[in-house]
Design a protein around this motif. Structure first.
Motif, PDB file in Angstrom:
ATOM      1  N   ALA A 106       0.832  -1.200   0.000  1.00 41.72           N
ATOM      2  CA  ALA A 106       0.000   0.000   0.000  1.00 41.72           C
ATOM      3  C   ALA A 106       0.869   1.255   0.000  1.00 41.72           C
ATOM      4  N   PHE A 107       1.970   1.198   0.738  1.00 39.95           N
ATOM      5  CA  PHE A 107       2.869   2.352   0.803  1.00 39.95           C
ATOM      6  C   PHE A 107       3.455   2.655  -0.573  1.00 39.95           C
ATOM      7  N   VAL A 108       3.947   1.631  -1.249  1.00 40.14           N
ATOM      8  CA  VAL A 108       4.551   1.830  -2.567  1.00 40.14           C
ATOM      9  C   VAL A 108       3.497   2.249  -3.583  1.00 40.14           C
ATOM     10  N   GLN A 109       2.323   1.666  -3.490  1.00 46.92           N
ATOM     11  CA  GLN A 109       1.252   2.038  -4.402  1.00 46.92           C
ATOM     12  C   GLN A 109       0.900   3.513  -4.252  1.00 46.92           C
ATOM     13  N   LYS A 110       0.910   4.001  -3.020  1.00 48.05           N
ATOM     14  CA  LYS A 110       0.551   5.394  -2.757  1.00 48.05           C
ATOM     15  C   LYS A 110       1.643   6.359  -3.181  1.00 48.05           C
ATOM     16  N   HIS A 111       2.908   6.019  -2.862  1.00 49.96           N
ATOM     17  CA  HIS A 111       3.994   6.991  -3.038  1.00 49.96           C
ATOM     18  C   HIS A 111       4.775   6.804  -4.339  1.00 49.96           C
ATOM     19  N   GLY A 112       4.859   5.598  -4.858  1.00 49.19           N
ATOM     20  CA  GLY A 112       5.658   5.362  -6.062  1.00 49.19           C
ATOM     21  C   GLY A 112       7.137   5.364  -5.747  1.00 49.19           C
TER      22      GLY A 112
END
Length: 363
Positions: free
Chosen positions: A203-209
């Motif tokens: 979720a973190f990577v999906q949100k921030h890229g």
């Protein structure tokens, strides 16, 4: 009585001298403190070089020779993707790069810049199957030599070893690496911060890229919560000392310029290395290809830092047993994660040790 009076007088003189020195230092602290307000960042990375190749986050540079003759085998330095390479080239006299050049090595470096938004999907595989082999080919083309030696720092060492395990016919002839993480179970605080019960990395990577540099830096700071405050206290105590202030500001700049990371690389690191400890367990796969460190059979030198709080010696200790090389050596030197490579102790300890190992392996 005369002796007693003389002793008392000497003590008074010594106290007066100490007070004079402290007053002078206090004045210097005030003056230097005023000078530092709004001062430009210190110049770093001043050894002349040419950029051979630039692609997004990657920059491949070639440093200009400082001797009439150089060793035959070129040297490629592989940095960790979180850090700028100028820590190896802080200033004249405080530069591993300059030292190696003056010793006659032909030096190249894989340096990194902040990844672009379009590079969010760069993963572990891109570094070991694309960036590293591509740079080695470019070093071969530029130098006219087939053989290449590697010197790798921290995660740069880990990436280099994974690359070598996946390329047993690589043109790399020797590798020297320092503070190289292998057994991630020994990085207890990082593992705790990455625990899947507390942190949803997908979720973190999906949100921030891209993972912000502040997140990366906060992870390092968490290992030594009081380090920044202690550093500022040391700076204040030594504001009268120009050499200390200069070195402090250069290292502070380097730490503050910690790089963001591509989200996919961060996710791979968290899931496969921190949580799964797959490199140590021998279960790591890169694009379906198993990573077996026994496939690394070239001569290897590993230098561990005795007081390393980021990659403790126990984290790198399994390396020598896990690789297939017969010519292999580990040396543990006094110092921390950064001071092992840069700073006054590095000049006296690590640099000469590295040179002595590379010298006969670079002709």
């Amino acid at each position: 009585m005369a002796s007693s009076a003389r002793t008392s007088g000497e003590a008074d003189l010594a106290l007066t001298e100490r007070l004079r020195v402290e007053v002078e230092r206090a004045v210097q602290r005030g003056l230097k403190g005023m000078e530092l307000l709004g001062a430009e960042p210190p110049a770093v990375g001043r050894t002349p070089k040419s950029v051979l190749h630039r692609r997004g986050t990657l920059e491949l540079v070639h440093y200009h020779a400082l001797t009439d003759e150089v060793y035959r085998i070129p040297l490629l330095i592989v940095m960790a993707p979180t850090n700028r390479g100028y820590v190896m080239d802080l200033a004249p006299g405080q530069s591993l790069i300059e030292f190696l050049l003056r010793r006659g090595y032909d030096v190249y470096m894989m340096d990194w810049h902040a990844p672009r938004p379009a590079e969010r999907d760069l993963g572990l595989a891109d570094y070991v199957l694309d960036f590293i082999p591509d740079c080695i080919r470019r070093v071969q083309q530029d130098s006219g030599e087939t053989d290449v030696n590697l010197v790798s720092y921290c995660a740069g060492g880990m990436l280099s070893l994974i690359y070598l395990a996946l390329h047993p016919d690589s043109p790399v002839r020797n590798i020297a690496c320092f503070t190289t993480p292998i057994d991630f179970s020994r990085m207890e605080l990082f593992r705790a911060m990455a625990d899947e019960k507390a942190f949803d990395v997908d979720a973190f990577v999906q949100k921030h890229g891209l993972v912000p540099a502040e997140v990366v830096l906060s992870g390092f700071d968490a290992l030594r919560p009081a380090a920044r405050v202690a550093g500022q206290i040391r700076l204040w105590d030594n504001l009268w000392n120009d050499q200390f202030v200069s070195g402090f500001r250069m290292m502070e700049r380097w730490g503050n310029e910690t790089l963001p990371l591509p989200g996919a690389y961060f996710r791979d690191t968290v899931k496969q290395l921190l949580r799964g400890n797959e490199l140590f367990k021998g279960t790591l796969k890169v694009r379906g290809r198993p990573v077996d460190l026994k496939q690394v059979t070239i001569p290897l030198l590993h230098i561990a830092a005795q007081y390393d709080h980021i990659v403790p010696p126990a984290c790198s200790a399994p390396l020598l047993d896990m690789i297939g090389s017969t010519d292999k050596e580990e040396v543990t030197l006094p110092g921390g994660h950064v001071s092992i490579a840069a700073g006054a102790n590095a000049v006296k300890r690590m640099w000469p040790r590295l040179d002595a190992w590379l010298e006969g392996r670079s002709v």
